[in-house]
Scaffold this motif. Structure first.
Motif, PDB file in Angstrom:
ATOM      1  N   ASP A 321       0.803  -1.222   0.000  1.00 39.81           N
ATOM      2  CA  ASP A 321       0.000   0.000   0.000  1.00 39.81           C
ATOM      3  C   ASP A 321       0.838   1.275   0.000  1.00 39.81           C
ATOM      4  OD1 ASP A 321      -2.622  -0.737  -0.272  1.00 39.81           O
ATOM      5  OD2 ASP A 321      -2.972  -1.017   1.865  1.00 39.81           O
ATOM      6  N   GLU A 322       2.136   1.159   0.308  1.00 39.02           N
ATOM      7  CA  GLU A 322       2.981   2.346   0.361  1.00 39.02           C
ATOM      8  C   GLU A 322       2.946   3.073  -0.984  1.00 39.02           C
ATOM      9  OE1 GLU A 322       6.888   1.254   1.541  1.00 39.02           O
ATOM     10  OE2 GLU A 322       6.296   0.632   3.560  1.00 39.02           O
ATOM     11  N   GLY A 323       2.596   4.365  -0.920  1.00 42.40           N
ATOM     12  CA  GLY A 323       2.540   5.157  -2.138  1.00 42.40           C
ATOM     13  C   GLY A 323       1.257   4.988  -2.918  1.00 42.40           C
ATOM     14  N   GLU A 324       0.403   4.053  -2.503  1.00 44.95           N
ATOM     15  CA  GLU A 324      -0.862   3.807  -3.206  1.00 44.95           C
ATOM     16  C   GLU A 324      -2.058   4.296  -2.392  1.00 44.95           C
ATOM     17  OE1 GLU A 324      -1.370   2.680  -6.202  1.00 44.95           O
ATOM     18  OE2 GLU A 324       0.685   2.141  -6.719  1.00 44.95           O
ATOM     19  N   ILE A 325      -2.088   3.947  -1.100  1.00 47.76           N
ATOM     20  CA  ILE A 325      -3.178   4.330  -0.217  1.00 47.76           C
ATOM     21  C   ILE A 325      -2.585   5.165   0.913  1.00 47.76           C
ATOM     22  CG2 ILE A 325      -5.051   3.533   1.268  1.00 47.76           C
ATOM     23  CD1 ILE A 325      -5.474   2.722  -1.587  1.00 47.76           C
ATOM     24  N   PRO A 326      -2.979   6.434   1.052  1.00 42.47           N
ATOM     25  CA  PRO A 326      -2.370   7.273   2.094  1.00 42.47           C
ATOM     26  C   PRO A 326      -2.742   6.796   3.494  1.00 42.47           C
ATOM     27  CG  PRO A 326      -4.204   8.413   1.045  1.00 42.47           C
ATOM     28  CD  PRO A 326      -3.972   7.178   0.257  1.00 42.47           C
ATOM     29  N   ILE A 332      -1.653  12.299   0.860  1.00 34.89           N
ATOM     30  CA  ILE A 332      -2.622  12.602  -0.205  1.00 34.89           C
ATOM     31  C   ILE A 332      -1.939  13.492  -1.241  1.00 34.89           C
ATOM     32  CG2 ILE A 332      -4.852  13.626  -0.751  1.00 34.89           C
ATOM     33  CD1 ILE A 332      -5.737  13.054   2.083  1.00 34.89           C
ATOM     34  N   ALA A 333      -1.824  12.989  -2.454  1.00 31.89           N
ATOM     35  CA  ALA A 333      -1.106  13.729  -3.497  1.00 31.89           C
ATOM     36  C   ALA A 333      -1.878  14.966  -3.950  1.00 31.89           C
ATOM     37  CB  ALA A 333      -0.833  12.804  -4.688  1.00 31.89           C
ATOM     38  N   ILE A 376      -6.538   8.508   8.120  1.00 37.98           N
ATOM     39  CA  ILE A 376      -5.907   9.613   7.398  1.00 37.98           C
ATOM     40  C   ILE A 376      -6.086  10.929   8.150  1.00 37.98           C
ATOM     41  CG2 ILE A 376      -6.123  11.031   5.306  1.00 37.98           C
ATOM     42  CD1 ILE A 376      -6.677   8.370   3.794  1.00 37.98           C
ATOM     43  N   ILE A 377      -7.265  11.162   8.719  1.00 34.66           N
ATOM     44  CA  ILE A 377      -7.513  12.440   9.404  1.00 34.66           C
ATOM     45  C   ILE A 377      -6.993  12.435  10.837  1.00 34.66           C
ATOM     46  CG2 ILE A 377      -9.501  12.980   7.950  1.00 34.66           C
ATOM     47  CD1 ILE A 377     -11.304  12.220  10.351  1.00 34.66           C
ATOM     48  N   GLY A 378      -6.436  11.295  11.274  1.00 37.00           N
ATOM     49  CA  GLY A 378      -5.816  11.271  12.601  1.00 37.00           C
ATOM     50  C   GLY A 378      -6.532  10.453  13.643  1.00 37.00           C
TER      51      GLY A 378
END
Length: 487
Positions: A321-326, A332-333, A376-378
């Motif tokens: 998942d590294e680089g694929e799913i934040p 987040i790109a 993702i939001i913590g």
């Protein structure tokens, strides 16, 4: 850049290695003089493609390219890993290594699948002994993660071997002193000898013995091995008490570990007859599929508990998942686009009698996507342990297209609202660019101490507000607001 592996010998183990490398995204070049090699490896690959994606909770890399070659010299062209899986004859293996080392890159790793020979046996007449190592896997190679690695004179290769095997989703067990049959096969040999004596002496049938293992201690061994199982058996005092109570029993004349019954024609016929009666209604390929389905189920339970082989698989999922799913806002790109929150293949056990993904699994997939957005939001495990989390208040799912086992799905999540205690998410499930389903989730932030609605911590509120602001200009999704209370 895709890497290349060469497989020398395409039997059950060689075919399993080919599947493991291929489904990890490597190009695979196979040499095997058997005219049926391509068919046999194709059947192993069919089983691997059916089962391995269901073991992972994220998508596997794009499959590599498989090719078959008429010479070893052609097969090893460009290979950085060469896996030898020829029959267990030392003279044959040494002859193979002489040919391989004449044609392969000097810095390629040559791994042997041998279950019994030591590295010193294999390296004995090699041009470059430091290039050859024991890499003994377990069948089916494409599902079971353990590889026994014995280095011999190849110690300098250990970091590369460790990194490559872990990239394949495997767990290398480095054995520091070489010994015939390594570790696992020596343990299996002890059980195998006893089993042969029990049949020979008319005490048990092959089915009796298999039932004793699979319904009894085999279930314990899958999760805790031998020593941890016996530590528990010692009660609160642990291993010291167990050894004091049961250690003397090892001196009793129970076992025949040093003796082997003569495999007479009569004993071989009896074992074969009992074994055929036990499971002979299934073909070998059917038994392999049954075995694989059961292994996937067992391994998925271990994954859920992050235990044993399951912990190995979870680490591999995180790597994929590294680089694929934040995993956080920094990952987040482009904040202005829906966030990719899940990618995976649909496993076999997610399908119903129609061959479709069943309703409960849609909810699981969308729930996993919500969990990822929370992370993702913590809203991390530490945050939850400290007493705050989000509870799902409403869910609305729309089923738009058929989804079958093996479909590579991904989910993108749009944040519609996030003020105060509420978080309003809209998920879209895709197969490529085709929308398969949508889900709308309304969540409420809750204090786990009071079990009542509460405001999230400032850092979570800020992260959520950033996503709401960034997603605000996006078109409102079709079907949004259809859930009760949101119209």
């Amino acid at each position: 850049m895709q890497q290349t592996a060469a497989i020398i010998g395409g039997g059950v183990i060689g075919g399993g290695w080919a599947a493991r490398f291929l489904l990890a995204g490597w190009h695979v070049r196979v040499f095997d003089p058997d005219p049926d090699a391509q068919r046999k490896i194709g059947e192993v690959l069919e089983n691997a493609r059916r089962s391995l994606p269901g073991l992972s909770d994220t998508a596997l890399p794009a499959e590599g390219r498989l090719s078959f070659h008429s010479t070893m010299s052609d097969a090893v062209d460009g290979a950085i890993w060469i896996q030898e899986s020829v029959p267990e004859r030392l003279d044959l293996k040494r002859k193979v290594y002489q040919t391989l080392q004449h044609h392969c890159a000097a810095d390629a790793i040559i791994g042997s699948s041998t279950s019994g020979f030591k590295p010193s046996d294999l390296q004995g007449c090699a041009t470059r002994p430091e290039q050859i190592v024991v890499c003994h896997p377990f069948n089916p190679v494409y599902l079971l993660p353990l590889v026994e690695v014995v280095m011999g004179q190849a110690d300098a290769l250990e970091p590369r071997i460790d990194a490559i095997l872990r990239q394949l989703g495997m767990r290398p067990l480095f054995i520091r002193r070489e010994i015939d049959a390594h570790i696992a096969d020596r343990l299996l040999e002890a059980v195998w000898r006893e089993a042969l004596w029990l049949v020979n002496d008319g005490i048990a049938t092959t089915q009796d013995i298999d039932e004793a293992i699979r319904l009894g201690f085999g279930l314990r061994w899958a999760q805790m091995g031998l020593f941890e199982t016996y530590r528990i058996a010692g009660g609160e005092a642990g291993m010291v008490h167990f050894l004091a109570q049961f250690g003397p029993a090892l001196e009793w004349p129970w076992t025949k570990l040093m003796d082997v019954p003569e495999l007479t024609d009569a004993l071989v016929a009896r074992i074969a007859s009992q074994s055929d009666a036990q499971s002979g209604t299934h073909s070998i390929r059917a038994l392999e599929r049954i075995r694989d389905d059961n292994l996937v189920g067992i391994l998925r339970v271990l994954k859920a508990n992050d235990w044993g082989a399951g912990a190995v698989l979870n680490r591999h999922d995180n790597h994929l998942d590294e680089g694929e799913i934040p995993s956080d806002m920094k990952g987040i790109a482009d904040l202005a686009r829906p966030v990719k929150t899940l990618r995976r293949a649909v496993p076999l056990d997610w399908t119903d009698y129609n061959g479709h993904m069943n309703e409960a699994r849609y909810l699981q997939a969308f729930g996993d996507a919500t969990d990822r957005l929370m992370l993702i939001i913590g809203c991390t495990p530490d945050y939850i342990r400290a007493g705050g989390s989000y509870f799902t208040a409403e869910t609305h799912i729309r089923h738009l297209n058929e989804v079958h086992a093996g479909t590579q799905i991904h989910i993108e999540t749009q944040v519609l609202a996030g003020a105060g205690k509420k978080m309003h998410l809209f998920h879209r499930m895709f197969d490529g660019t085709r929308v398969l389903a949508t889900a709308e989730h309304m969540l409420i932030h809750v204090s786990l101490e009071t079990r009542r609605a509460s405001d999230p911590a400032p850092q979570i509120a800020d992260a959520l507000a950033r996503l709401v602001h960034a997603h605000g200009p996006l078109p409102r999704p079709e079907g949004a607001g259809a859930a009760i209370g949101l119209r």
